[in-house]
Design a protein around this motif. Structure first.
Motif, PDB file in Angstrom:
ATOM      1  N   SER B 292       7.083 -17.568   2.842  1.00 34.38           N
ATOM      2  CA  SER B 292       8.135 -18.383   3.462  1.00 34.38           C
ATOM      3  C   SER B 292       9.459 -18.243   2.727  1.00 34.38           C
ATOM      4  O   SER B 292      10.443 -18.835   3.119  1.00 34.38           O
ATOM      5  CB  SER B 292       7.702 -19.855   3.494  1.00 34.38           C
ATOM      6  OG  SER B 292       7.639 -20.369   2.181  1.00 34.38           O
ATOM      7  N   ASP B 434      -5.792 -19.104   2.870  1.00 41.95           N
ATOM      8  CA  ASP B 434      -4.724 -18.822   3.828  1.00 41.95           C
ATOM      9  C   ASP B 434      -5.058 -19.196   5.272  1.00 41.95           C
ATOM     10  O   ASP B 434      -4.369 -18.789   6.192  1.00 41.95           O
ATOM     11  CB  ASP B 434      -4.297 -17.349   3.738  1.00 41.95           C
ATOM     12  CG  ASP B 434      -5.465 -16.390   3.899  1.00 41.95           C
ATOM     13  OD1 ASP B 434      -6.615 -16.865   4.018  1.00 41.95           O
ATOM     14  OD2 ASP B 434      -5.241 -15.167   3.888  1.00 41.95           O
ATOM     15  N   PRO B 436      -5.371 -21.723   8.593  1.00 39.67           N
ATOM     16  CA  PRO B 436      -4.379 -22.684   9.101  1.00 39.67           C
ATOM     17  C   PRO B 436      -4.523 -24.079   8.490  1.00 39.67           C
ATOM     18  O   PRO B 436      -3.521 -24.763   8.301  1.00 39.67           O
ATOM     19  CB  PRO B 436      -4.664 -22.720  10.606  1.00 39.67           C
ATOM     20  CG  PRO B 436      -5.497 -21.539  10.917  1.00 39.67           C
ATOM     21  CD  PRO B 436      -6.115 -21.045   9.671  1.00 39.67           C
ATOM     22  N   ASN B 441      -2.612 -23.419   0.515  1.00 40.56           N
ATOM     23  CA  ASN B 441      -2.078 -22.157   1.023  1.00 40.56           C
ATOM     24  C   ASN B 441      -0.814 -21.762   0.277  1.00 40.56           C
ATOM     25  O   ASN B 441       0.300 -22.035   0.709  1.00 40.56           O
ATOM     26  CB  ASN B 441      -1.796 -22.289   2.526  1.00 40.56           C
ATOM     27  CG  ASN B 441      -1.529 -20.944   3.167  1.00 40.56           C
ATOM     28  OD1 ASN B 441      -1.354 -19.945   2.476  1.00 40.56           O
ATOM     29  ND2 ASN B 441      -1.492 -20.916   4.480  1.00 40.56           N
ATOM     30  N   HIS B 444       1.681 -19.508   2.179  1.00 41.86           N
ATOM     31  CA  HIS B 444       2.341 -20.049   3.380  1.00 41.86           C
ATOM     32  C   HIS B 444       2.219 -19.077   4.550  1.00 41.86           C
ATOM     33  O   HIS B 444       3.105 -18.976   5.377  1.00 41.86           O
ATOM     34  CB  HIS B 444       3.822 -20.357   3.098  1.00 41.86           C
ATOM     35  CG  HIS B 444       3.992 -21.445   2.073  1.00 41.86           C
ATOM     36  ND1 HIS B 444       4.359 -22.727   2.398  1.00 41.86           N
ATOM     37  CD2 HIS B 444       3.816 -21.428   0.734  1.00 41.86           C
ATOM     38  CE1 HIS B 444       4.408 -23.464   1.286  1.00 41.86           C
ATOM     39  NE2 HIS B 444       4.080 -22.696   0.266  1.00 41.86           N
ATOM     40  N   ARG B 446       1.426 -18.043   7.942  1.00 38.70           N
ATOM     41  CA  ARG B 446       1.265 -18.800   9.184  1.00 38.70           C
ATOM     42  C   ARG B 446       1.356 -17.868  10.384  1.00 38.70           C
ATOM     43  O   ARG B 446       2.201 -18.044  11.239  1.00 38.70           O
ATOM     44  CB  ARG B 446       2.362 -19.852   9.336  1.00 38.70           C
ATOM     45  CG  ARG B 446       2.536 -20.772   8.159  1.00 38.70           C
ATOM     46  CD  ARG B 446       2.292 -22.232   8.549  1.00 38.70           C
ATOM     47  NE  ARG B 446       2.624 -23.118   7.445  1.00 38.70           N
ATOM     48  CZ  ARG B 446       1.829 -23.324   6.387  1.00 38.70           C
ATOM     49  NH1 ARG B 446       0.663 -22.729   6.311  1.00 38.70           N
ATOM     50  NH2 ARG B 446       2.207 -24.132   5.422  1.00 38.70           N
ATOM     51  N   ASP B 447       0.493 -16.885  10.397  1.00 36.38           N
ATOM     52  CA  ASP B 447       0.517 -15.929  11.500  1.00 36.38           C
ATOM     53  C   ASP B 447      -0.234 -16.530  12.684  1.00 36.38           C
ATOM     54  O   ASP B 447      -1.416 -16.862  12.562  1.00 36.38           O
ATOM     55  CB  ASP B 447      -0.149 -14.630  11.025  1.00 36.38           C
ATOM     56  CG  ASP B 447       0.012 -13.516  12.024  1.00 36.38           C
ATOM     57  OD1 ASP B 447       0.857 -12.646  11.785  1.00 36.38           O
ATOM     58  OD2 ASP B 447      -0.701 -13.541  13.054  1.00 36.38           O
ATOM     59  N   ALA B 451      -4.231 -17.333  12.958  1.00 34.60           N
ATOM     60  CA  ALA B 451      -4.701 -18.714  13.087  1.00 34.60           C
ATOM     61  C   ALA B 451      -5.653 -18.846  14.283  1.00 34.60           C
ATOM     62  O   ALA B 451      -6.692 -19.514  14.204  1.00 34.60           O
ATOM     63  CB  ALA B 451      -3.513 -19.647  13.245  1.00 34.60           C
TER      64      ALA B 451
END
Lengths: 362, 519
Positions: B292, B434, B436, B441, B444, B446-447, B451
């Motif tokens: 991020s 990693d 959701p 995490n 971070h 957040r694909d 997810a």
């Protein structure tokens, strides 16, 4: 200096140098009371510093306890349960109030009473300290006097070189060396680590005390021997000793009646310093031998941000340091006629180093 | 600093002293010591090091490694780990999940007993999982089984419990996530005053546990495995220092020393009275990139960094050869693991090209390392320099590393070592890292596609169907994920020649199997 008659008068009827009669109390009593008050104030100041310092440590205890895998909710709940979400002055007031009742709360790490952890550890540290002092004090007196009398002789030179070597050796090297020699490799007769059975007194388990005691004695002895030696040498060179010698006093009497008592003053301060260090916990010895003392407990508590245990131990140590200083000063005053009879003995914490360096109190 | 030099000193002294006598390297992987027939009686002594932590006896909130190990003595669970890290039935005789993984049915073995003689019933199972997930307990492991619907647990009969999952979601990972911290305890349980369980050993008096020093346990005669455990007593002794623990092992003051440091293996030599048991685990080591923040929000930078790692060199130097290389993916032992993904290799030139594409000439990055990972971080910094990437290693103490900032580091060391996720299967490991819903995490990551695949896999009890989902998810992790997983480390256990029953596994548990070890 013919101070002997004065000495007794000062002690018994409390008359000071100017001849004012201080009732029947010894003239140094007001000084003692003042020192006591200062000591209490010091401990109080230390509680504030300790509290502030534990707050300033990075990370927060709730997070340290629960570890990186805990959720924020879990950490928040624990923070609330520990009272860490209250304003700092409120936390301090609560803590001080409880501390005055000897309630330091529960260890954040292991959830038992902080006092019970500190009590056990303190007992172990105290036993070790007393043993070390019981061996070191007579040994350093004997060695120091023996070397002072043989000053610059071959024995003195060899012994001093040896003492400097031991002083230069870091404690853990000494400790590991002793383990290799006496526990694992060469002559395995002693336990390598001091796994004290907590249900019995350390004194009932003497085998576990040998190597930690020897390590500490060896690391402290050089300092005290040199202190005694320097003190005795200085006194032996003083004019009054020369005068006594001229009057035909035997060397033996000179040494033990005049030189040694006067040389004791810096030694007392040296012993006090050693005791303070040992009370703080001989961390290296505790870690290497797994000896459950106060120093490693404090070290762990700081590492774990275990605030109740940190506070209980530092407060105890602060109080003990104040006490040891006070005892040492009282002994110094009693040993020093000039101070003993003064209305305001000028022994202040700052002058302690000077006393030590001067090597005599005459 | 002091610790490092002390360690080296003892290593040197040990090498000088012992090597001269034997002239051999360390002894490893011999068959068990004192015969193959279990012997009853005696006291089994395990020396542990858990940093500066003392920990507790809590079944459901065992803070730190030491507490978890003590829990393995005191508490029995519905499942237990097999040597290859699959959850095998233990107190449970039956555990089944429905087709969409929304409902578990679990039945206890008959005739089970707690240390205090009370029989174990369905109510105790319900009490135990409700305690683990109680928000007021604030257990760090409660979130692992957070998906279960704790208010609608059903008692079917005296031995059978039905466990629904919240919001109709699927949760096939229950055995994996519940086993480590799922001790079954009675309703009058208290971790300090009444630490009663059904494990192989019990605590006779509360005073037998002294935090920071030792715990002394007594054999539980009615343990659910007949004839076990073997020793009369089990003592778990806490050390603050690795070197003194080795000295205690070599001088016979302890019988077992778990998870030795690789640099200390050389101290345990043939004829020294102990041996080193090497277990190849799936406990991974990583560097975690925070996707991020810059520069790691650019997938090309992440790919470049993964090419900057000379994995074999790291295994050789940071793990002293006690491990094997990894391919940026965890849990290779999971049956759903995609073995067709090619191994990434060290390629500074390709990394340079990717960084140039991303517009980074000379790139300067800070790598925050925990004390245990500091040497690996330094080795990596040296490797990355060859591609013009300047990595400054900042070593911080553990409380800082895992403190409030722990999820905000831009680039930090990571891994499963010493944590509750060591060697878990793919889905539970994801839940720790990693996935959701992960609470930890650090990347971070957040694909959305990842997810979706992960959530679908979590609800798919059918292995073949789940395999397809996991394979697709692993391709995404391998291509654009945030973890540089460079190696798996071996677990090295010091075992005295007096101890029997210790065998190498694909886990870190050989010295924790208190029911099968004897002296």
């Amino acid at each position: 200096m013919t101070s002997q008659p004065f000495t007794r008068r000062g002690l018994l009827i409390g008359e000071d140098l100017e001849g004012r009669v201080a009732l029947t109390v010894p003239s140094w009593l007001p000084w003692l009371l003042r020192r006591l008050l200062v000591g209490v104030a010091t401990v109080f100041a230390i509680t504030i510093i300790v509290f502030a310092a534990t707050q300033a440590l990075p990370s927060d205890p709730a997070r340290v306890i629960l570890g990186p895998e805990a959720t924020e909710q879990a950490v928040a709940v624990l923070r609330g349960q520990l009272g860490l979400d209250r304003p700092l002055p409120v936390q301090y007031a609560h803590w001080l109030g409880d501390a005055l009742r000897f309630d330091f709360g529960r260890s954040l790490d292991s959830d038992v009473e902080a006092v019970s952890i500190v009590r056990d550890r303190f007992g172990n540290s105290l036993v070790l300290m007393l043993l070390v002092l019981a061996v070191t004090i007579p040994l350093s007196l004997l060695l120091g006097v023996a070397l002072a009398v043989r000053r610059d002789g071959r024995l003195d030179r060899v012994a001093m070189a040896g003492l400097i070597l031991f002083k230069a050796l870091p404690g853990f090297i000494l400790a590991i060396g002793l383990i290799l020699i006496f526990a694992t490799n060469i002559l395995p007769v002693l336990p390598a680590v001091s796994l004290l059975d907590p249900s019995r007194s350390p004194l009932a388990q003497p085998a576990y005390l040998v190597l930690p005691t020897v390590t500490l004695v060896l690391s402290i002895l050089p300092f005290l021997v040199r202190l005694v030696r320097a003190g005795v040498i200085e006194v032996l060179e003083a004019d009054y000793v020369a005068a006594a010698r001229l009057r035909g006093l035997s060397e033996r009497r000179l040494l033990w009646r005049h030189a040694v008592p006067n040389a004791l003053v810096p030694t007392v301060q040296g012993i006090a310093m050693t005791a303070r260090v040992l009370l703080g916990g001989a961390v290296i010895v505790e870690v290497v031998f797994s000896y459950p003392g106060l120093g490693s407990a404090l070290n762990s508590a700081i590492e774990m941000r275990d605030i109740p245990v940190i506070q209980a131990i530092t407060l105890l140590q602060a109080g003990l340091v104040v006490l040891v200083n006070l005892l040492a000063d009282i002994v110094t005053v009693l040993l020093t006629p000039r101070l003993r009879t003064a209305a305001r003995p000028t022994l202040k914490p700052g002058s302690r180093a000077a006393w030590k360096l001067s090597g005599g109190g005459t | 600093m002091i610790e490092l030099s002390r360690r080296h000193l003892l290593a040197a002294a040990g090498a000088g002293g012992l090597l001269a006598l034997t002239g051999c390297g360390p002894s490893q992987d011999k068959a068990t010591g004192p015969g193959l027939v279990p012997r009853r009686g005696g006291r089994l002594r395990l020396g542990i090091v858990d940093g500066d932590r003392s920990g507790n006896l809590d079944a459901h909130k065992p803070v730190g490694l030491g507490s978890t190990i003590r829990g393995f003595a005191l508490y029995a669970k519905l499942w237990e780990w097999s040597p290859v890290m699959t959850p095998d039935l233990a107190l449970a005789e039956f555990a089944e999940v429905n087709d969409d993984a929304t409902l578990w049915t679990i039945r206890l073995k008959p005739g089970l007993e707690f240390h205090n003689g009370k029989s174990i019933t369905a109510d105790d199972v319900i009490f135990s999982i409700r305690r683990l997930t109680d928000p007021q307990l604030a257990s760090p492991y409660g979130s692992l089984v957070n998906q279960i619907d704790r208010d609608n647990l059903q008692r079917l009969d005296g031995r059978t419990v039905r466990i629904p999952v919240r919001d109709g979601q699927g949760f096939i990972a229950l055995p994996d996530t519940w086993t480590n911290f799922g001790g079954i305890v009675p309703a009058d349980y208290h971790p300090v005053t009444n630490p009663v369980g059904a494990g192989p050993y019990k605590l006779k008096n509360p005073g037998d546990y002294v935090p920071g020093q030792r715990a002394l346990f007594t054999r539980f005669e009615n343990y659910f495995k007949d004839g076990k455990p073997y020793a009369d007593e089990l003592e778990i002794i806490e050390f603050k220092d690795q070197t003194s623990r080795i000295a205690a092992l070599l001088s016979g003051q302890i019988d077992l020393a778990n998870a030795l440091l690789p640099e200390q293996v050389g101290l345990i030599k043939p004829g020294s009275g102990a041996r080193v048991l090497v277990s190849q685990t799936n406990g991974w080591q990583s560097f975690d990139m925070n996707t991020s923040v810059a520069p790691f929000d650019d997938v090309r930078v992440r790919q470049a960094f993964r090419l900057l790692v000379d994995r074999q060199d790291l295994v050789d130097r940071a793990l002293l050869g006690q491990g094997r290389i990894a391919n940026d993916l965890y849990s290779p032992h999971d049956p759903t693991f995609d073995r067709s993904i090619p191994q990434r290799t060290y390629d500074p030139a390709a990394a340079r090209r990717l960084l140039d594409e991303a517009g980074h000439g000379v790139l300067k990055v800070e790598l925050v390392a925990s004390p245990a990972a500091a040497s690996a971080a330094l080795v990596f910094a040296e490797q990355a320099k060859k591609a013009g990437v300047e990595i400054t290693v900042r070593k911080v103490d553990n409380p800082t590393f895992t403190g409030p900032q722990r999820l905000d580091w831009g680039f930090s060391s990571g891994g499963a070592m010493g944590s509750g996720m060591l060697g878990l299967s793919w889905i539970p490991t994801g839940l720790h890292t990693d996935a959701p819903t992960s609470a930890g995490n650090k990347t971070h990551f957040r694909d959305p596609e990842f997810a979706r695949l992960f959530t679908a896999a979590l609800a798919q009890p059918d292995l073949e169907k789940r395999k397809a989902l996991v394979h697709a998810a692993q391709r995404i992790q391998h291509e654009r994920g945030g973890m540089i997983i460079w190696g798996f480390s071996n677990t090295l256990d010091g075992i005295s020649d007096r101890v029997g029953g210790a065998e190498a596994e694909n886990s870190h548990f050989p010295t924790w199997r208190f029911d099968k070890l004897w002296v």
